[in-house]
Design a protein around this motif. Structure first.
Motif, mmCIF file in Angstrom:
data_model
loop_
_atom_site.group_PDB
_atom_site.id
_atom_site.type_symbol
_atom_site.label_atom_id
_atom_site.label_comp_id
_atom_site.label_asym_id
_atom_site.label_seq_id
_atom_site.Cartn_x
_atom_site.Cartn_y
_atom_site.Cartn_z
ATOM 1 N N HIS A 16 0.814 -1.159 -0.199
ATOM 2 C CA HIS A 16 -0.056 -0.236 -0.353
ATOM 3 C C HIS A 16 0.941 1.278 -0.257
ATOM 4 O O HIS A 16 1.074 1.892 1.065
ATOM 5 C CB HIS A 16 -0.381 0.245 1.474
ATOM 6 C CG HIS A 16 -1.947 0.894 1.068
ATOM 7 N ND1 HIS A 16 -2.888 1.296 0.657
ATOM 8 C CD2 HIS A 16 -2.187 2.061 2.013
ATOM 9 C CE1 HIS A 16 -3.554 2.124 0.255
ATOM 10 N NE2 HIS A 16 -3.177 3.122 1.514
ATOM 11 N N ALA A 17 1.277 1.705 -1.390
ATOM 12 C CA ALA A 17 2.497 3.184 -1.186
ATOM 13 C C ALA A 17 1.020 4.381 -1.025
ATOM 14 O O ALA A 17 0.264 4.023 -1.434
ATOM 15 C CB ALA A 17 3.018 2.702 -3.171
ATOM 16 N N VAL A 18 1.612 5.241 -0.312
ATOM 17 C CA VAL A 18 1.424 5.984 0.427
ATOM 18 C C VAL A 18 2.421 7.607 0.298
ATOM 19 O O VAL A 18 3.490 6.944 0.598
ATOM 20 C CB VAL A 18 0.018 6.423 1.571
ATOM 21 C CG1 VAL A 18 -0.758 5.365 0.981
ATOM 22 C CG2 VAL A 18 1.039 5.564 2.976
ATOM 23 N N ILE A 37 2.420 17.783 -5.178
ATOM 24 C CA ILE A 37 0.987 18.088 -3.855
ATOM 25 C C ILE A 37 -0.583 18.778 -3.862
ATOM 26 O O ILE A 37 -0.362 19.981 -4.279
ATOM 27 C CB ILE A 37 1.437 18.691 -2.160
ATOM 28 C CG1 ILE A 37 3.045 17.781 -2.530
ATOM 29 C CG2 ILE A 37 0.682 17.413 -1.251
ATOM 30 C CD1 ILE A 37 3.439 16.408 -2.342
ATOM 31 N N GLY A 38 -1.252 17.970 -3.801
ATOM 32 C CA GLY A 38 -2.550 18.547 -3.912
ATOM 33 C C GLY A 38 -3.153 18.108 -1.881
ATOM 34 O O GLY A 38 -2.840 18.163 -1.509
ATOM 35 N N ARG A 39 -4.203 18.186 -2.698
ATOM 36 C CA ARG A 39 -5.428 17.825 -1.072
ATOM 37 C C ARG A 39 -5.611 17.018 -0.951
ATOM 38 O O ARG A 39 -5.755 16.203 0.306
ATOM 39 C CB ARG A 39 -6.314 18.061 -1.590
ATOM 40 C CG ARG A 39 -6.977 19.781 -1.028
ATOM 41 C CD ARG A 39 -8.185 20.711 -0.783
ATOM 42 N NE ARG A 39 -8.781 20.932 -2.507
ATOM 43 C CZ ARG A 39 -9.701 21.262 -2.644
ATOM 44 N NH1 ARG A 39 -10.694 21.293 -1.542
ATOM 45 N NH2 ARG A 39 -10.067 21.119 -3.576
ATOM 46 N N SER A 41 -3.617 14.103 -2.603
ATOM 47 C CA SER A 41 -2.645 12.724 -3.222
ATOM 48 C C SER A 41 -1.485 13.860 -3.925
ATOM 49 O O SER A 41 -1.803 14.948 -3.761
ATOM 50 C CB SER A 41 -3.608 12.528 -4.378
ATOM 51 O OG SER A 41 -4.179 13.421 -5.816
ATOM 52 N N ALA A 42 -0.518 12.761 -4.090
ATOM 53 C CA ALA A 42 -0.033 13.644 -4.438
ATOM 54 C C ALA A 42 0.805 13.066 -5.981
ATOM 55 O O ALA A 42 0.792 11.856 -6.222
ATOM 56 C CB ALA A 42 1.953 13.302 -3.525
ATOM 57 N N GLU A 43 1.600 13.880 -7.022
ATOM 58 C CA GLU A 43 1.871 13.178 -7.858
ATOM 59 C C GLU A 43 2.916 13.019 -8.209
ATOM 60 O O GLU A 43 3.051 13.988 -8.174
ATOM 61 C CB GLU A 43 1.131 14.050 -9.335
ATOM 62 C CG GLU A 43 1.092 13.115 -10.483
ATOM 63 C CD GLU A 43 0.352 14.195 -12.308
ATOM 64 O OE1 GLU A 43 0.928 14.549 -13.081
ATOM 65 O OE2 GLU A 43 -0.864 14.389 -10.913
ATOM 66 N N CYS A 44 3.952 12.272 -9.421
ATOM 67 C CA CYS A 44 5.057 12.203 -9.015
ATOM 68 C C CYS A 44 5.277 13.618 -10.740
ATOM 69 O O CYS A 44 4.951 13.531 -11.456
ATOM 70 C CB CYS A 44 5.710 11.056 -9.327
ATOM 71 S SG CYS A 44 7.247 10.732 -10.467
ATOM 72 N N ALA A 45 6.967 14.783 -10.729
ATOM 73 C CA ALA A 45 6.325 15.077 -11.341
ATOM 74 C C ALA A 45 7.093 14.482 -12.765
ATOM 75 O O ALA A 45 7.061 15.341 -13.853
ATOM 76 C CB ALA A 45 7.294 16.448 -11.017
ATOM 77 N N ALA A 50 0.313 8.873 -9.423
ATOM 78 C CA ALA A 50 -0.447 8.709 -8.269
ATOM 79 C C ALA A 50 -0.014 8.748 -6.885
ATOM 80 O O ALA A 50 -0.338 7.337 -7.098
ATOM 81 C CB ALA A 50 -1.795 9.735 -8.800
ATOM 82 N N LEU A 51 0.011 8.992 -5.367
ATOM 83 C CA LEU A 51 -0.469 8.423 -4.678
ATOM 84 C C LEU A 51 -1.176 9.100 -4.057
ATOM 85 O O LEU A 51 -0.840 10.312 -3.482
ATOM 86 C CB LEU A 51 1.059 8.497 -3.818
ATOM 87 C CG LEU A 51 2.045 7.407 -4.679
ATOM 88 C CD1 LEU A 51 3.600 7.336 -3.537
ATOM 89 C CD2 LEU A 51 1.712 5.801 -4.267
ATOM 90 N N PRO A 52 -1.543 8.022 -2.881
ATOM 91 C CA PRO A 52 -2.540 8.674 -1.229
ATOM 92 C C PRO A 52 -2.246 9.363 -0.827
ATOM 93 O O PRO A 52 -0.671 9.297 -0.720
ATOM 94 C CB PRO A 52 -3.974 8.208 -1.089
ATOM 95 C CG PRO A 52 -3.495 6.509 -1.501
ATOM 96 C CD PRO A 52 -2.336 6.987 -3.030
#
Length: 80
Positions: A16-18, A37-39, A41-45, A50-52
């Motif tokens: 479970h990657a977070v 970074i969002g509210r 999730s985070a997304e690799c640039a 995408a990870l929660p």
């Protein structure tokens, strides 16, 4: 030390990657460490994996949000 029930739950769930705040997070897709970074999730640039967010809580409600007009109890006004 976790109990046997807790271990069974973890092993049944699998990997479970977070994204964890205040830690170095390596992307499971490309291994880099630059994130957008969002509210929730985070997304690799680099590769857009995408990870929660680990800190983002999920709330469940009984139903969808219903927006009602403040004058909803008055009789309908019909245009001529």
């Amino acid at each position: 030390m976790p109990t046997n029930d807790a271990l069974r739950t973890l092993t049944g769930r699998g990997y479970h990657a977070v994204y964890r705040e205040h830690e170095v997070n390596h992307c499971p897709g490309c291994g880099r460490t630059h994130w957008l970074i969002g509210r929730m999730s985070a997304e690799c640039a680099f590769c857009a994996t995408a990870l929660p967010l680990a800190e983002a809580g999920m709330r469940s409600y009984a139903g969808p949000a219903i927006i009602q007009h403040k004058n909803r109890h008055q009789d309908a006004a019909w245009a001529a």
